[in-house]
Scaffold this active site. Structure first.
Site, short mmCIF file in Angstrom:
data_model
loop_
_atom_site.label_atom_id
_atom_site.label_comp_id
_atom_site.label_asym_id
_atom_site.label_seq_id
_atom_site.Cartn_x
_atom_site.Cartn_y
_atom_site.Cartn_z
CD GLU A 49 36.62 -30.84 -27.86
OE1 GLU A 49 36.96 -29.77 -28.37
OE2 GLU A 49 36.73 -31.94 -28.45
CG ASP A 60 33.36 -21.93 -22.08
OD1 ASP A 60 32.69 -22.85 -22.57
OD2 ASP A 60 34.57 -21.76 -22.31
CE1 TYR A 175 29.30 -27.91 -29.11
CE2 TYR A 175 31.60 -28.36 -28.66
CZ TYR A 175 30.34 -28.06 -28.21
OH TYR A 175 30.11 -27.91 -26.87
#
Length: 269
Positions: A49, A60, A175
């Protein structure tokens, strides 16, 4: 079958979970980034990834934010990124390679052009970190045109309606987030409930990978034991990069050992 389907089938036969490392392309430089990616592949990565550097990566935490800034400071172009991705593909014919990116970067390239470049570079999947399923149709349609899997994120508090919707669109894998919030290293053993995993599986049979906060073998083994197909690990690897920016050999050696540790933890006893 797609590269993801082949990989998950092979791992199932081997009774192993999937280990996917995440790194930002170009951190700390394109040259060293290539060495890091080669090290990850050679030491157990089942797929990749790869983050395309962005100035405002909202999903993030601070470790990956700083990684993006280091990569951006090198002023590499999209053309250079795709050339590197194409080289990685030419050396690894069967390895699934995914991109994590933010929507503005795709708009800047032009949606059709972006996905065409992905196809041309041998990319298997694209995860757009700031685009929810409800707003994904224009990207999804173009991705399908170029046979690129669209990866979607499932939060740990998703209700049945969300799980149903994600089952309609999910490709490659889902995910599954360990927790809400942003990425980062968490010393605690992050654990999704077995019932939640069962709820997701009620709607589809696509592989589930756990990400956010995975940084040790205990967390990996717990994820596999709950019925997840594997894990995605980013911040812990990027933390090694950050701590050893001026010691390339030490950095590569530590990444090698960490990759081996996490991959070995996916093997069912």
């Amino acid at each position: 079958m797609s590269r993801y389907q082949v990989m998950f089938k092979q791992l199932s036969l081997l009774k192993e979970g999937c280990f996917i490392p995440f790194v930002v392309l170009g951190d700390p430089s394109l040259e060293i980034s290539i060495k890091i990616i080669d090290t990850l592949i050679q030491n157990g990565a089942d797929a990749l990834e790869i983050g395309i550097p962005f100035s405002d990566p909202l999903a993030d935490g601070p470790i990956i934010q700083k990684s993006n800034l280091r990569a951006l400071s090198n002023k590499n172009t999209f053309l250079e990124y795709f050339k590197i991705l194409k080289k990685i593909r030419s050396k690894n014919k069967r390895l699934p390679i995914g991109i994590l990116i933010y929507a503005n970067l795709i708009y800047n390239q032009g949606i059709n052009n972006f996905y065409f470049q992905c196809l041309n570079s041998g990319i298997d999947s694209v995860l757009i970190a700031d685009v929810p399923i409800e707003e994904s149709k224009i990207f999804y349609k173009t991705a399908n045109k170029y046979q690129i899997n669209s990866i979607f994120i499932c939060p740990p508090n998703a209700d049945d309606n969300f799980l149903y919707n994600i089952s309609l669109y999910a490709q490659g894998f889902i995910y599954v987030l360990s927790r809400s919030g942003v990425t980062g290293i968490d010393k605690k053993t992050l654990s999704l409930s077995r019932q939640f995993i069962k709820n997701i599986k009620k709607y589809n049979s696509i592989p589930l990978l756990q990400g956010f906060g995975i940084s040790n073998s205990t967390q990996v083994k717990k994820a596999i034991s709950l019925g997840l197909s594997g894990i995605i690990c980013g911040s812990a690897i990027i933390n090694i990069i950050e701590k050893n920016l001026n010691e390339e050999e030490i950095m590569i050696e530590k990444i090698k050992k960490f990759t081996n540790l996490l991959k070995s933890s996916t093997k069912l006893e």
